[in-house]
Design a protein around this motif. Structure first.
Motif, short mmCIF file in Angstrom:
data_model
loop_
_atom_site.label_atom_id
_atom_site.label_comp_id
_atom_site.label_asym_id
_atom_site.label_seq_id
_atom_site.Cartn_x
_atom_site.Cartn_y
_atom_site.Cartn_z
N ALA A 192 0.82 -1.20 0.00
CA ALA A 192 0.00 0.00 0.00
C ALA A 192 0.86 1.26 0.00
N SER A 193 1.98 1.23 0.78
CA SER A 193 2.85 2.41 0.83
C SER A 193 3.50 2.66 -0.52
N VAL A 194 3.98 1.59 -1.17
CA VAL A 194 4.60 1.74 -2.48
C VAL A 194 3.60 2.30 -3.48
N LEU A 195 2.37 1.77 -3.46
CA LEU A 195 1.36 2.21 -4.42
C LEU A 195 0.98 3.67 -4.16
N GLU A 196 0.80 4.04 -2.90
CA GLU A 196 0.43 5.43 -2.59
C GLU A 196 1.53 6.41 -2.98
N SER A 197 2.78 6.06 -2.64
CA SER A 197 3.89 6.98 -2.96
C SER A 197 4.10 7.08 -4.46
N ALA A 198 3.87 5.93 -5.18
CA ALA A 198 4.09 5.94 -6.62
C ALA A 198 3.05 6.81 -7.33
N ILE A 199 1.82 6.78 -6.83
CA ILE A 199 0.76 7.54 -7.50
C ILE A 199 0.74 8.98 -7.02
N ALA A 200 1.16 9.19 -5.77
CA ALA A 200 1.09 10.55 -5.20
C ALA A 200 1.95 11.54 -5.99
N LYS A 201 3.07 11.06 -6.57
CA LYS A 201 3.94 11.99 -7.28
C LYS A 201 3.31 12.53 -8.56
N TYR A 202 2.20 11.87 -9.01
CA TYR A 202 1.56 12.33 -10.25
C TYR A 202 0.40 13.28 -9.98
N GLN A 203 -0.07 13.39 -8.73
CA GLN A 203 -1.29 14.15 -8.51
C GLN A 203 -1.10 15.66 -8.72
N PRO A 219 -7.46 0.33 3.38
CA PRO A 219 -7.82 1.37 2.40
C PRO A 219 -6.60 2.14 1.91
N ILE A 220 -6.71 2.69 0.69
CA ILE A 220 -5.74 3.63 0.15
C ILE A 220 -6.48 4.97 0.03
N ARG A 221 -6.28 5.83 1.00
CA ARG A 221 -7.09 7.05 1.10
C ARG A 221 -6.83 8.00 -0.05
N LEU A 222 -5.61 7.99 -0.59
CA LEU A 222 -5.30 8.90 -1.70
C LEU A 222 -6.22 8.63 -2.89
N LEU A 223 -6.51 7.34 -3.15
CA LEU A 223 -7.30 6.97 -4.32
C LEU A 223 -8.75 6.63 -3.97
N ASP A 224 -9.07 6.56 -2.66
CA ASP A 224 -10.38 6.09 -2.22
C ASP A 224 -10.61 4.65 -2.68
#
Length: 761
Positions: free
Chosen positions: A63-74, A295-300
């Protein structure tokens, strides 16, 4: 206590001990099986707990890898929206600016490893995209229907996830409005392709699922689990997803979860059915997993890890098999020891039992009421018990060593007692058993006793011998003689009674024939009575045509004298028609008046009604009664035309009589036809006074009539009832609510099967 009693008590104790031991084995088996099962479950739960701890750490890392990977694109759409070249391309729309913007977007994607970056104008049309060189480029495509465009155009940052309608790749979209001063002139969009994350975690020892807010699998390590739903979606929810084009025509199906049980507060044990290929053949396989989610709160979104339990289940099954095998081997060794001890004990008991059995058999033979004789293998008398000597009343010691026929003689001369082993075996083979039974007499020294002899073979350890049993049949023979005499006396009485019954049957047939003749005469009498009542109307019907014939004949003669042949020819035609009309009237009355029995066959209901109306029309005209007939419905019944006409004539005549007795001005009779599945109903309704309570009770009794004296014999309805019942129907009467009476005749519908059945019977 005697030795035999002590033996019985001992055997009883042994059986009781065996029963207790059996139940002890059953209890031990149940306890052992439960112990193996519960121990396996405990060991399995312990291993699953260890697996849950490891898998939970991996879930957090994933979950941390996925959140950090997507967060850089927001924040990329925000940076793109602040780019002067983007605003210039949206504002001016020069091709050179757009080409330069395409190259910059392509370079930005290459650096940031984003999937796609593109710019939309106010109408949602893509003016520039990082994939402008590709065949499936976004340039020129309109994405105004996407929610991320609608959010951005309203001045809010947009987020959305969907299956690309152009690239057919799943991705997460970030959007931001492009401002020119305070006005929005376009939208900047960045799409993050989730396929790169699936490839990164594809070769792990667990399966992962990325679930959208609706519970649909948006990303997974198993491609065939994509777009499957873990819960239940209503029809409205499915329609909403389809209208949004989020999954671009992909069918949303439920993941085949056949078992689901909570393991603890943060995990579940689930079983999933999956089609797998084994040796080129597709098979349905059941797979067990430990599922954990967060949950992944960044993506809901919600991410789940499914750790396979196959290895744990196989280890537990192996442990149970080894433990059960050890218990089984121990039980077998213990059983062998017990069996050997039991065999030694039973051998000792058997020897003791043999001694007691021999003594018991000797005692039984000496004290039994049946005569017993033993023969050797050559069919020579070896021994006998006292009962045989008691039967013949003399000692039989001189017969030892003699053949059996010196003592026993069969009743049938053809039944010879076997005197050799071959004869015995032949007789036994014919019977299929090794037992022979004969009736005969014990004959010795002028004594003859009727007995039943049974000879059977005994297989002894060292030789073959035979046992002969004699049962005294003196009382039985006397009973048989008494029964035989009683049977002879009974047969004589039966013959006498049979002769009397035959005479009574003959008289009964004669009476039945006389009754049938009387019934036919009554029916004929009723017909003639109706004809007598109709004679006045018949005279009127025939008198009118006769008067017209005389008039036409006189005029015809005058026309001939004057040479007016055409008028004379017309008069002759009128005379011919009137003659046919009179003949038809007379023919109907002749047919109605004939005798005969009921002849069943198909008849048209409307034809029978029309025939009855031709007979009754003169009387109805004379009495000024309106006659209403329903339309022809084409009903066919099984019956006799003449007798049905007679019934209808009787009902119409009764209706006319009932109306004549009523002083009301309404004088009307209605004939209707109705149908059910099996019957046709013909109803005759009148407007008379109706039926009294007394008339309703005795309506169909012979010689009962409610008419004035001299107007009827009281036989019409009784005869009509018999005729209808002979045709397989029923007749009934009731008062109508509106006044008057209604008579209903119910007859069976005609069917070819009924005719065939009657012919066969």
């Amino acid at each position: 206590m005697s030795e035999r009693g002590r033996l019985n008590v001992k055997f009883f104790d042994i059986n009781r001990i065996k029963k207790h031991v059996f139940w002890l084995y059953v209890v031990v088996f149940i306890i052992t099986s439960l112990s193996i099962w519960k121990g396996g479950e405990a060991l399995r739960n312990q291993q699953i707990k260890a697996l849950r701890i490891d898998s939970f750490e991996q879930l957090n890392q994933l979950a941390s890898v996925l959140e950090s990977a997507i967060a850089k694109y927001q924040h990329m759409p925000t940076l793109l929206a602040s780019n002067d070249r983007v605003r210039k391309a949206l504002r001016d729309g020069f091709e050179s600016d757009i080409n330069q913007l395409n190259r910059e977007l392509e370079q930005i994607n290459r650096i940031t490893e984003a999937s796609d970056s593109y710019i939309l104008n106010m109408e949602g049309l893509t003016i520039a995209a990082s994939n402008y060189r590709e065949e499936a480029s976004f340039v020129g495509r309109n994405f105004a229907f996407r929610p991320y465009f609608k959010d951005a155009i309203r001045g809010k940052p947009g987020r959305y996830y969907a299956l690309g309608t152009t690239s057919n790749r799943r991705g997460y979209y970030f959007s931001y409005p492009v401002y020119e001063g305070d006005s929005i002139i376009g939208v900047a969009v960045v799409k993050v392709d989730l396929t790169q994350f699936e490839k990164r975690f594809a070769n792990q020892h667990y399966e992962f699922l990325l679930l959208d807010p609706d519970g649909i699998v948006f990303s997974s390590s198993r491609p065939n689990w994509l777009y499957r739903v873990l819960g239940e979606l209503s029809h409205l929810e499915l329609q909403r997803i389809a209208d949004s084009q989020r999954y671009f025509g992909q069918s949303i199906e439920k993941l085949a979860i056949v078992y689901q049980k909570p393991f603890d507060e943060k995990s579940q044990v689930i079983d999933v059915l999956e089609n797998t290929m084994t040796n080129g053949t597709e098979e349905l396989q059941r797979m067990s997993f430990l599922r954990m989610s967060r949950p992944i709160r960044l993506l809901d979104f919600k991410i789940s890890i499914l750790a396979p339990l196959k290895t744990i289940n196989e280890e537990i099954s192996l442990w149970r098999a080894i433990f059960a095998g050890g218990v089984t081997i121990t039980a077998l060794l213990f059983g062998l020891a017990m069996l050997r001890s039991r065999m030694l004990r039973e051998r000792s008991d058997a020897n003791e039992m043999t001694r007691h059995n021999q003594a018991y058999i000797r005692e039984v033979i000496q004290n039994t009421q049946a005569g017993l004789v033993t023969l050797d293998e050559h069919h020579k008398i070896e021994s006998f018990n006292p009962a045989v000597e008691k039967l013949v009343g003399q000692p039989l010691s001189p017969l030892v060593g003699q053949t059996l026929d010196t003592l026993f003689q069969p009743d049938e001369q053809s039944s010879v007692i076997t005197t050799s082993q071959d004869d015995f075996l032949d007789a036994a083979s014919d019977l299929g058993i090794k037992v022979l039974t004969r009736e005969g007499h014990l004959c010795y020294s002028n004594q003859s006793v009727p007995v039943e002899m049974t000879l059977c073979e005994m297989q002894l350890p060292n030789r073959r011998s035979y046992l002969v049993t004699f049962h005294d049949m003196t009382e039985r023979k006397r009973y048989e003689q008494d029964i035989t005499q009683a049977r002879i006396d009974l047969e004589e009485r039966v013959k006498e009674r049979t002769f009397e019954l035959q005479g009574a049957n003959t008289r009964l047939r004669q009476e039945i024939e006389e009754h049938k003749g009387t019934q036919r005469e009554l029916i004929q009498t009723a017909k003639l009575a109706v004809l007598g009542q109709l004679s006045a109307g018949l005279n009127h019907e025939l008198n009118q045509p006769l008067t017209a014939i005389r008039a036409f004949a006189g005029n015809g003669l005058k026309f001939l004298d004057r040479g007016q042949y055409e008028q004379a020819h017309a008069n002759l035609q009128h005379i011919s028609q009137l003659g046919h009309h009179m003949g038809d009237i007379i023919a109907r009355f002749k047919v109605f008046a004939r005798k005969g029995d009921v002849q069943q066959g198909p008849i048209a209901v409307q034809t029978a009604i029309v025939g009855a109306l031709k007979i009754m029309s003169p009387r109805y005209k004379e009495a000024n009664i309106e006659l209403i007939v329903g339309e022809d419905l084409g009903f066919i019944v099984n019956g006799d035309m003449v007798f049905l006409e007679q019934v209808l004539v009787n009902l119409l005549a009764n209706a006319a009589d009932a109306i004549a007795e009523d002083a009301t001005n309404e004088r009307r009779v209605l004939i209707e036809q109705k149908a059910t599945d099996a019957q046709i109903i013909i109803s005759v309704q009148d407007t008379g006074n109706g039926l009294s309570e007394e008339a309703t009770k005795h309506l169909f009794e012979p010689f009962f009539t409610s008419k004035s004296s001299g107007l009827g014999l009281g036989l019409g309805l009784s005869i009509s009832q018999r005729i209808v019942e002979a045709m397989g129907g029923q007749i009934s009467a009731q008062n109508r609510d509106s006044g008057g009476a209604e008579f209903c005749v119910r007859l069976p519908r005609f069917s070819p099967q009924s005719i065939i059945a009657k012919e066969e019977s």
